[in-house]
Scaffold this motif. Sequence first.
Motif, PDB file in Angstrom:
ATOM      1  N   ILE A 104       0.849  -1.196   0.000  1.00 63.71           N
ATOM      2  CA  ILE A 104       0.000   0.000   0.000  1.00 63.71           C
ATOM      3  C   ILE A 104       0.882   1.243   0.000  1.00 63.71           C
ATOM      4  N   GLU A 105       0.460   2.282  -0.768  1.00 61.99           N
ATOM      5  CA  GLU A 105       1.144   3.572  -0.697  1.00 61.99           C
ATOM      6  C   GLU A 105       0.307   4.502   0.182  1.00 61.99           C
ATOM      7  N   LEU A 106       0.857   4.907   1.316  1.00 64.56           N
ATOM      8  CA  LEU A 106       0.166   5.772   2.276  1.00 64.56           C
ATOM      9  C   LEU A 106       0.776   7.169   2.222  1.00 64.56           C
ATOM     10  N   ASN A 107      -0.071   8.160   1.928  1.00 72.56           N
ATOM     11  CA  ASN A 107       0.369   9.559   1.840  1.00 72.56           C
ATOM     12  C   ASN A 107      -0.311  10.322   2.966  1.00 72.56           C
ATOM     13  N   PRO A 112       4.542  10.764   1.308  1.00 72.82           N
ATOM     14  CA  PRO A 112       4.194   9.405   0.865  1.00 72.82           C
ATOM     15  C   PRO A 112       5.209   8.370   1.366  1.00 72.82           C
ATOM     16  N   ARG A 113       4.717   7.151   1.546  1.00 70.11           N
ATOM     17  CA  ARG A 113       5.587   6.009   1.847  1.00 70.11           C
ATOM     18  C   ARG A 113       4.860   4.740   1.447  1.00 70.11           C
ATOM     19  N   THR A 114       5.648   3.746   1.039  1.00 68.58           N
ATOM     20  CA  THR A 114       5.102   2.453   0.637  1.00 68.58           C
ATOM     21  C   THR A 114       5.331   1.469   1.769  1.00 68.58           C
ATOM     22  N   ASP A 151      -3.121  -0.352  -3.755  1.00 64.20           N
ATOM     23  CA  ASP A 151      -3.989   0.803  -3.492  1.00 64.20           C
ATOM     24  C   ASP A 151      -3.175   1.977  -2.931  1.00 64.20           C
ATOM     25  N   GLU A 152      -3.735   3.181  -3.108  1.00 59.38           N
ATOM     26  CA  GLU A 152      -3.158   4.390  -2.539  1.00 59.38           C
ATOM     27  C   GLU A 152      -4.144   4.975  -1.538  1.00 59.38           C
ATOM     28  N   ALA A 154      -4.724   8.336   1.008  1.00 62.27           N
ATOM     29  CA  ALA A 154      -4.240   9.695   1.285  1.00 62.27           C
ATOM     30  C   ALA A 154      -4.983  10.266   2.482  1.00 62.27           C
TER      31      ALA A 154
END
Length: 436
Positions: A104-107, A112-114, A151-152, A154
Amino acid sequence: MSKYETYETYETYDRGVRADVYTDGHTEVYEDTYRPAYEAHEPVFPRQAGTAEPASETPARHGRRRRADRPDSGSAMRRLVPQALVVAFLAGGTTAFVAKDKAIELNVDGKPRTLHTFADDVTELLAQQGVDVGAHDVVAPGRDAPLASGDEVAVRYGRPVRLTIDGQRREVWTTARTVDGALEQLGVRAEGAYVSTSRSQPIGRAGLALDVRTERTVTIMADGRARTIRTNAATVGEAVQEAGVGLHGEDTTSVPPDSFPRDGQTITVLRVTGTREVREEAIPFKVERTDDPTLFKGTEVVERAGHPGLRRVTYALRTVNGVKEKPRRVDDELVREPRSQLVKVGTKPMPTSVQGADQLNWHGLATCESGGRPGAVDPSGTYGGLYQFDTHTWHSLGGSGRPQDASAEEQTFRAKRLYVRRGSSPWPHCGTRLHG
């Protein structure tokens, strides 16, 4: 990697059994016929002290012993079945483990960080990562949205902005991280506007206070000429100055100079010239009345005459755009206090009868002397009342004050008493009316 490529290989603890796990999830178990070179010969162990191999044993016998020690094929298969089941279980668990793991990419607020997670939805992911969100924060996708690998997510933190726009104050929330972004997000028309701080300034979690004045159209009417300008001025006075119109002396504007100029507003400059005028004005005195039982009813005697006071008043006289205004009182000074007038008011019942004079024509006499007016005074000021008494005669008859100030009944009573004393001689011209 195709589905037929090996994902992972397991080997049982007994040599000769091998299992391959493929990416499509199936497993193949088989006997491994490969033998390393070091197993081609019988291992040689050091002899223990005091033991010796029997001399009669021959190499052929050794060969038979090795064949007897090797397990037969049936025994090998019996061991192969449970070991294959263990390998299949391990392979299935590995496949499930891989399926639950998600990238998951969490912003969070622009950072941001994966990461890898086993969370099923966004709320669980944020809880695992220690990300607290409040009522004014924005999470995309929604907090209940399920997660899939790739998924991303934010998170945008809300920031309070104490916004004053065109003089109107309110508190709003924005997820923008800079002043410029907040203006765009709030729909504030920034072109030509005054902004109290740099538009590139970052907005912290604590927020900030922001004053914005949008550009407006204002018309200035001065000296018979209209000037229309675009301005972001904070006050009417500033807008007038921007239009190149000067205010001098008592000049002012049709609206307060410190008020906020509105879009489309017309402001008129008032050219004011003025002077001051000092006037002296009388202050009326009060009349204080007290009852006096020695005086007949209807009789009032001035015990002390009143005097008006004096006030010095200053007025501002203004001419606005050539038109004179009503004088405006700006100052006053007391020069002299007024003095009250003291008056005695009779309360004693008035007798109406005088023996020997009641039947005479007193109405005719009064009409002749004064026209029937109790307050009448002759042009010289010497005689007064219905019957034109002089003051000396009036006082000799028991009257107080001036005869013209007494009631008509008292004047008639005093006239009757005078007639008893002197007949009709006090009225040489009209006395004959008493008998007419």
